[in-house]
Every structure is written in C-alpha cells, then in structure tokens.
Design a protein around this motif. Structure first.
Motif, PDB file in Angstrom:
ATOM      1  N   PRO A   1       8.661  38.386  40.152  1.00 39.16           N
ATOM      2  CA  PRO A   1       9.066  39.721  39.699  1.00 39.16           C
ATOM      3  C   PRO A   1       8.603  39.995  38.270  1.00 39.16           C
ATOM      4  O   PRO A   1       8.574  39.089  37.435  1.00 39.16           O
ATOM      5  CB  PRO A   1      10.598  39.677  39.757  1.00 39.16           C
ATOM      6  N   LEU A   2       8.226  41.242  38.006  1.00 33.72           N
ATOM      7  CA  LEU A   2       7.854  41.638  36.646  1.00 33.72           C
ATOM      8  C   LEU A   2       9.126  41.688  35.806  1.00 33.72           C
ATOM      9  O   LEU A   2      10.080  42.385  36.151  1.00 33.72           O
ATOM     10  CB  LEU A   2       7.174  43.010  36.653  1.00 33.72           C
ATOM     11  N   GLU A   3       9.136  40.945  34.700  1.00 33.01           N
ATOM     12  CA  GLU A   3      10.325  40.838  33.852  1.00 33.01           C
ATOM     13  C   GLU A   3       9.994  41.263  32.429  1.00 33.01           C
ATOM     14  O   GLU A   3       8.919  40.956  31.915  1.00 33.01           O
ATOM     15  CB  GLU A   3      10.844  39.408  33.852  1.00 33.01           C
ATOM     16  N   SER A   4      10.947  41.930  31.777  1.00 32.58           N
ATOM     17  CA  SER A   4      10.698  42.465  30.444  1.00 32.58           C
ATOM     18  C   SER A   4      10.514  41.383  29.384  1.00 32.58           C
ATOM     19  O   SER A   4       9.904  41.634  28.355  1.00 32.58           O
ATOM     20  CB  SER A   4      11.831  43.403  30.028  1.00 32.58           C
ATOM     21  N   GLY A   5      11.004  40.184  29.615  1.00 31.52           N
ATOM     22  CA  GLY A   5      10.870  39.111  28.633  1.00 31.52           C
ATOM     23  C   GLY A   5       9.534  38.403  28.678  1.00 31.52           C
ATOM     24  O   GLY A   5       9.292  37.480  27.893  1.00 31.52           O
ATOM     25  N   CYS A   6       8.647  38.809  29.573  1.00 32.58           N
ATOM     26  CA  CYS A   6       7.360  38.134  29.729  1.00 32.58           C
ATOM     27  C   CYS A   6       6.204  38.985  29.195  1.00 32.58           C
ATOM     28  O   CYS A   6       6.318  40.193  29.064  1.00 32.58           O
ATOM     29  CB  CYS A   6       7.101  37.819  31.202  1.00 32.58           C
ATOM     30  N   HIS A   7       5.109  38.302  28.906  1.00 33.38           N
ATOM     31  CA  HIS A   7       3.872  38.959  28.464  1.00 33.38           C
ATOM     32  C   HIS A   7       2.899  38.920  29.643  1.00 33.38           C
ATOM     33  O   HIS A   7       2.663  37.866  30.224  1.00 33.38           O
ATOM     34  CB  HIS A   7       3.310  38.201  27.260  1.00 33.38           C
ATOM     35  N   TYR A   8       2.346  40.091  29.986  1.00 33.34           N
ATOM     36  CA  TYR A   8       1.411  40.212  31.100  1.00 33.34           C
ATOM     37  C   TYR A   8       0.090  40.794  30.607  1.00 33.34           C
ATOM     38  O   TYR A   8       0.074  41.635  29.707  1.00 33.34           O
ATOM     39  CB  TYR A   8       1.966  41.143  32.194  1.00 33.34           C
ATOM     40  N   ARG A   9      -0.970  40.369  31.232  1.00 26.80           N
ATOM     41  CA  ARG A   9      -2.300  40.925  30.977  1.00 26.80           C
ATOM     42  C   ARG A   9      -2.705  41.716  32.220  1.00 26.80           C
ATOM     43  O   ARG A   9      -2.802  41.165  33.315  1.00 26.80           O
ATOM     44  CB  ARG A   9      -3.310  39.816  30.704  1.00 26.80           C
TER      45      ARG A   9
ATOM     46  N   ALA B   1       4.438  43.601  27.115  1.00 27.09           N
ATOM     47  CA  ALA B   1       5.196  42.568  26.413  1.00 27.09           C
ATOM     48  C   ALA B   1       6.339  43.204  25.640  1.00 27.09           C
ATOM     49  O   ALA B   1       6.279  44.386  25.296  1.00 27.09           O
ATOM     50  CB  ALA B   1       4.279  41.801  25.455  1.00 27.09           C
ATOM     51  N   PRO B   2       7.386  42.420  25.342  1.00 25.16           N
ATOM     52  CA  PRO B   2       8.505  42.965  24.571  1.00 25.16           C
ATOM     53  C   PRO B   2       8.155  43.159  23.090  1.00 25.16           C
ATOM     54  O   PRO B   2       8.770  43.974  22.407  1.00 25.16           O
ATOM     55  CB  PRO B   2       9.618  41.930  24.749  1.00 25.16           C
ATOM     56  N   THR B   3       7.185  42.414  22.580  1.00 23.65           N
ATOM     57  CA  THR B   3       6.778  42.522  21.171  1.00 23.65           C
ATOM     58  C   THR B   3       5.326  42.989  21.098  1.00 23.65           C
ATOM     59  O   THR B   3       4.558  42.799  22.044  1.00 23.65           O
ATOM     60  CB  THR B   3       6.915  41.158  20.467  1.00 23.65           C
ATOM     61  N   PRO B   4       4.942  43.607  19.995  1.00 22.75           N
ATOM     62  CA  PRO B   4       3.585  44.169  19.880  1.00 22.75           C
ATOM     63  C   PRO B   4       2.475  43.146  20.144  1.00 22.75           C
ATOM     64  O   PRO B   4       2.591  41.971  19.796  1.00 22.75           O
ATOM     65  CB  PRO B   4       3.531  44.660  18.433  1.00 22.75           C
ATOM     66  N   ARG B   5       1.416  43.623  20.759  1.00 18.80           N
ATOM     67  CA  ARG B   5       0.218  42.834  21.046  1.00 18.80           C
ATOM     68  C   ARG B   5      -0.982  43.615  20.538  1.00 18.80           C
ATOM     69  O   ARG B   5      -0.947  44.849  20.453  1.00 18.80           O
ATOM     70  CB  ARG B   5       0.053  42.597  22.549  1.00 18.80           C
TER      71      ARG B   5
END
Length: 194
Positions: A85-93, A143-147
């Motif tokens: 599942p897509l979760e807000s605490g993870c970083h995805y590309r 991601a939850p934080t800036p990238r």
C-alpha cells in the motif's frame, strides 16, 4: 417451525451474499468493469452514459463527474510496484513515460480521495509543468519531506491514492478494445520508509 427458521436463515444468507458482492463490485470492480495492470486500475466505462450499473454506482458514490471515456482515461493506484500500500511515511519515485496525448496529470490524494493539505499547496503535476528528462520521461517524488526536483508532499499517517489522467490520447484503440494501455502507465518505486 423448521420451515420458518430455514426461510429466515436462507434469507439472511442471500442478503449478506447479495449486498456483499454488490459492495465488492462497486468498490473493487471486476474484469467486466475494470482494466488492471500492476498497481493501476481503470474503470473504462466511467464516462459512458451507457455504463453498467456498478460503474454508475461507483461514480455516484464518488460524487465526481467523469469526462467522457473516449476523451479522457483515468487510472488509479493504491499500491506500489511490489503491491505494498502507498503510505505517507514512505518516499516513492514515480516515472511517467512519454505519453502520446494532448495532456496528462498525476495527482495525489488520501485513501478517501481528498486532497492532502500541505504547506507547499501542491497536489499534482502535469505535462504542462514538468520538464521531461532526455528519454522523454518525467520523474516525480512522493515523500513527507521535501525532495529535489518535482516533489508531491504526502503528509503524515495516512494511506495514499495516485490518480493518473490522460486527456485526448492520440490512440484510444487499446482502451476501446478492452486492453490496458500499459506503455503509458507510470512506474511506482518505493525508495525507503521513515
């Protein structure tokens, strides 16, 4: 007495099976109403006035008015390429390949389909505001934080849903024939989780 009890039990079972299967068809769809590839699902008759009753019920429940399906294709993903599942605490590309269409957009929602409040006030990217790489593909980070680059904020403590819309595709033959247009679908790679 046994006849009445049997009738009550049979009626209760029939109602449970009927309501449960109807709920599943409206919520998840079936091979009769949806196209699936990897994490992506398309309700191919969502904009058709002659759509099946399950698709009509799904559209009514969502409260959204879809654009005619011959003009727009909409794909929804609730998981990554590995099925997690897509979760807000993870970083995805996210890699959006070169899409043969007039316009595309990739929008991020919470699991209920609501926009995610964030200080950047950023909820989507489209072919009009993303510069593709040398291969024609666009790279977007969730991601939850800036990238660095194109980043969609995920917020905190929630499951996510991605919606990929393609407007005026140059070739709608795949969708019209009941085939998923796999070549245009973005890939969703989980990079890491906090």
């Amino acid at each position: 007495m046994n006849l009445i009890l049997n009738f009550v039990v049979f009626t209760a079972i029939a109602l449970a099976v009927g309501l449960g299967s109807a709920w599943h068809m409206v919520d998840q769809g079936s091979a009769l109403t949806t196209l699936r590839h990897g994490p992506w699902t398309a309700w191919y008759a969502a904009g058709d006035p002659e759509a099946d009753p399950y698709t009509k019920a799904r559209v009514a429940r969502s409260g959204r008015l879809p654009i005619v399906s011959t003009t727009t294709m909409e794909f929804v993903a609730r998981s990554d390429a590995e099925g997690e599942p897509l979760e807000s605490g993870c970083h995805y590309r996210i890699r959006v390949p070169k899409v043969p269409a007039l316009w595309w957009s990739l929008a991020l929602y919470d699991a209920e389909g609501q926009l995610i409040d964030n200080p950047a006030d950023r909820h989507a990217f489209s072919s009009k505001n993303v510069l593709p790489g040398s291969d024609g593909a666009a790279q977007i980070a969730l991601a939850p934080t800036p990238r660095a680059g194109y980043w969609l904020p995920t917020g905190e403590d929630r499951n996510l849903m991605l919606v990929f819309r393609v407007f005026r595709p140059y070739d709608t033959a795949d969708l019209a024939s009941g085939e998923m247009p796999v070549a245009i679908l973005p890939s969703i790679e989980r990079v890491d989780c906090a």
